[in-house]
Scaffold this motif. Structure first.
Motif, PDB file in Angstrom:
ATOM      1  N   PRO A 174      45.124  68.218  55.581  1.00  0.00           N
ATOM      2  CA  PRO A 174      46.265  69.125  55.428  1.00  0.00           C
ATOM      3  C   PRO A 174      47.079  69.217  56.719  1.00  0.00           C
ATOM      4  O   PRO A 174      46.536  69.233  57.817  1.00  0.00           O
ATOM      5  N   GLY A 175      48.388  69.251  56.569  1.00  0.00           N
ATOM      6  CA  GLY A 175      49.288  69.349  57.706  1.00  0.00           C
ATOM      7  C   GLY A 175      49.893  68.027  58.135  1.00  0.00           C
ATOM      8  O   GLY A 175      50.815  68.007  58.941  1.00  0.00           O
ATOM      9  N   THR A 176      49.398  66.921  57.597  1.00  0.00           N
ATOM     10  CA  THR A 176      49.961  65.623  57.947  1.00  0.00           C
ATOM     11  C   THR A 176      51.129  65.299  57.017  1.00  0.00           C
ATOM     12  O   THR A 176      51.277  65.885  55.951  1.00  0.00           O
ATOM     13  N   ALA A 177      51.964  64.375  57.444  1.00  0.00           N
ATOM     14  CA  ALA A 177      53.110  63.980  56.619  1.00  0.00           C
ATOM     15  C   ALA A 177      52.637  63.338  55.316  1.00  0.00           C
ATOM     16  O   ALA A 177      53.231  63.560  54.254  1.00  0.00           O
ATOM     17  N   TRP A 178      51.582  62.532  55.390  1.00  0.00           N
ATOM     18  CA  TRP A 178      51.014  61.887  54.198  1.00  0.00           C
ATOM     19  C   TRP A 178      50.636  62.938  53.157  1.00  0.00           C
ATOM     20  O   TRP A 178      50.980  62.822  51.983  1.00  0.00           O
ATOM     21  N   ASN A 179      49.943  63.972  53.599  1.00  0.00           N
ATOM     22  CA  ASN A 179      49.500  65.028  52.694  1.00  0.00           C
ATOM     23  C   ASN A 179      50.693  65.774  52.114  1.00  0.00           C
ATOM     24  O   ASN A 179      50.713  66.105  50.927  1.00  0.00           O
ATOM     25  N   SER A 180      51.694  66.036  52.926  1.00  0.00           N
ATOM     26  CA  SER A 180      52.878  66.764  52.452  1.00  0.00           C
ATOM     27  C   SER A 180      53.628  65.984  51.375  1.00  0.00           C
ATOM     28  O   SER A 180      54.050  66.554  50.369  1.00  0.00           O
ATOM     29  N   VAL A 181      53.768  64.692  51.580  1.00  0.00           N
ATOM     30  CA  VAL A 181      54.470  63.855  50.598  1.00  0.00           C
ATOM     31  C   VAL A 181      53.712  63.839  49.273  1.00  0.00           C
ATOM     32  O   VAL A 181      54.289  64.052  48.203  1.00  0.00           O
ATOM     33  N   TRP A 182      52.409  63.610  49.332  1.00  0.00           N
ATOM     34  CA  TRP A 182      51.642  63.529  48.096  1.00  0.00           C
ATOM     35  C   TRP A 182      51.451  64.890  47.443  1.00  0.00           C
ATOM     36  O   TRP A 182      51.304  64.980  46.221  1.00  0.00           O
ATOM     37  N   ASP A 183      51.490  65.970  48.225  1.00  0.00           N
ATOM     38  CA  ASP A 183      51.480  67.313  47.639  1.00  0.00           C
ATOM     39  C   ASP A 183      52.743  67.550  46.825  1.00  0.00           C
ATOM     40  O   ASP A 183      52.693  68.120  45.731  1.00  0.00           O
ATOM     41  N   THR A 184      53.864  67.122  47.359  1.00  0.00           N
ATOM     42  CA  THR A 184      55.138  67.277  46.656  1.00  0.00           C
ATOM     43  C   THR A 184      55.164  66.453  45.374  1.00  0.00           C
ATOM     44  O   THR A 184      55.607  66.941  44.317  1.00  0.00           O
ATOM     45  N   ILE A 185      54.678  65.232  45.441  1.00  0.00           N
ATOM     46  CA  ILE A 185      54.625  64.375  44.247  1.00  0.00           C
ATOM     47  C   ILE A 185      53.699  64.974  43.195  1.00  0.00           C
ATOM     48  O   ILE A 185      54.021  65.015  42.007  1.00  0.00           O
ATOM     49  N   SER A 186      52.549  65.453  43.634  1.00  0.00           N
ATOM     50  CA  SER A 186      51.594  66.068  42.711  1.00  0.00           C
ATOM     51  C   SER A 186      52.158  67.337  42.090  1.00  0.00           C
ATOM     52  O   SER A 186      51.955  67.606  40.893  1.00  0.00           O
ATOM     53  N   ALA A 187      52.878  68.133  42.863  1.00  0.00           N
ATOM     54  CA  ALA A 187      53.506  69.350  42.337  1.00  0.00           C
ATOM     55  C   ALA A 187      54.531  69.006  41.256  1.00  0.00           C
ATOM     56  O   ALA A 187      54.671  69.743  40.281  1.00  0.00           O
ATOM     57  N   GLY A 188      55.229  67.900  41.439  1.00  0.00           N
ATOM     58  CA  GLY A 188      56.169  67.454  40.401  1.00  0.00           C
ATOM     59  C   GLY A 188      55.460  67.112  39.102  1.00  0.00           C
ATOM     60  O   GLY A 188      55.960  67.409  38.014  1.00  0.00           O
ATOM     61  N   GLY A 189      54.299  66.491  39.201  1.00  0.00           N
ATOM     62  CA  GLY A 189      53.517  66.199  37.999  1.00  0.00           C
ATOM     63  C   GLY A 189      52.983  67.458  37.336  1.00  0.00           C
ATOM     64  O   GLY A 189      52.968  67.576  36.115  1.00  0.00           O
ATOM     65  N   TRP A 190      52.555  68.414  38.161  1.00  0.00           N
ATOM     66  CA  TRP A 190      52.032  69.668  37.608  1.00  0.00           C
ATOM     67  C   TRP A 190      53.111  70.500  36.949  1.00  0.00           C
ATOM     68  O   TRP A 190      52.813  71.350  36.090  1.00  0.00           O
ATOM     69  N   THR A 191      54.353  70.285  37.307  1.00  0.00           N
ATOM     70  CA  THR A 191      55.460  71.021  36.690  1.00  0.00           C
ATOM     71  C   THR A 191      55.485  70.791  35.187  1.00  0.00           C
ATOM     72  O   THR A 191      55.743  71.710  34.412  1.00  0.00           O
TER      73      THR A 191
END
Length: 53
Positions: A33-50
């Protein structure tokens, strides 16, 4: 009629990839958590959860 079926399939794959690429066991410190990699994939995953929410 096929659009909802394809949408749920695509969203499920996106959520699965987001969970996979955010796993520190598989990807090491890059997925912490806190890395750019994690932030990007968190955003992508949040889009799927929408779709499912």
């Amino acid at each position: 009629m096929f659009v909802p079926v394809m949408l749920f399939s695509f969203a499920g794959i996106v959520v699965a990839l987001g969970s996979l690429f955010n796993n520190p066991t598989l990807f090491g410190s890059i997925a912490n958590p806190g890395t750019a990699w994690n932030s990007v994939w968190d955003t992508i995953s949040a889009g799927g959860w929408t779709v499912f929410n």
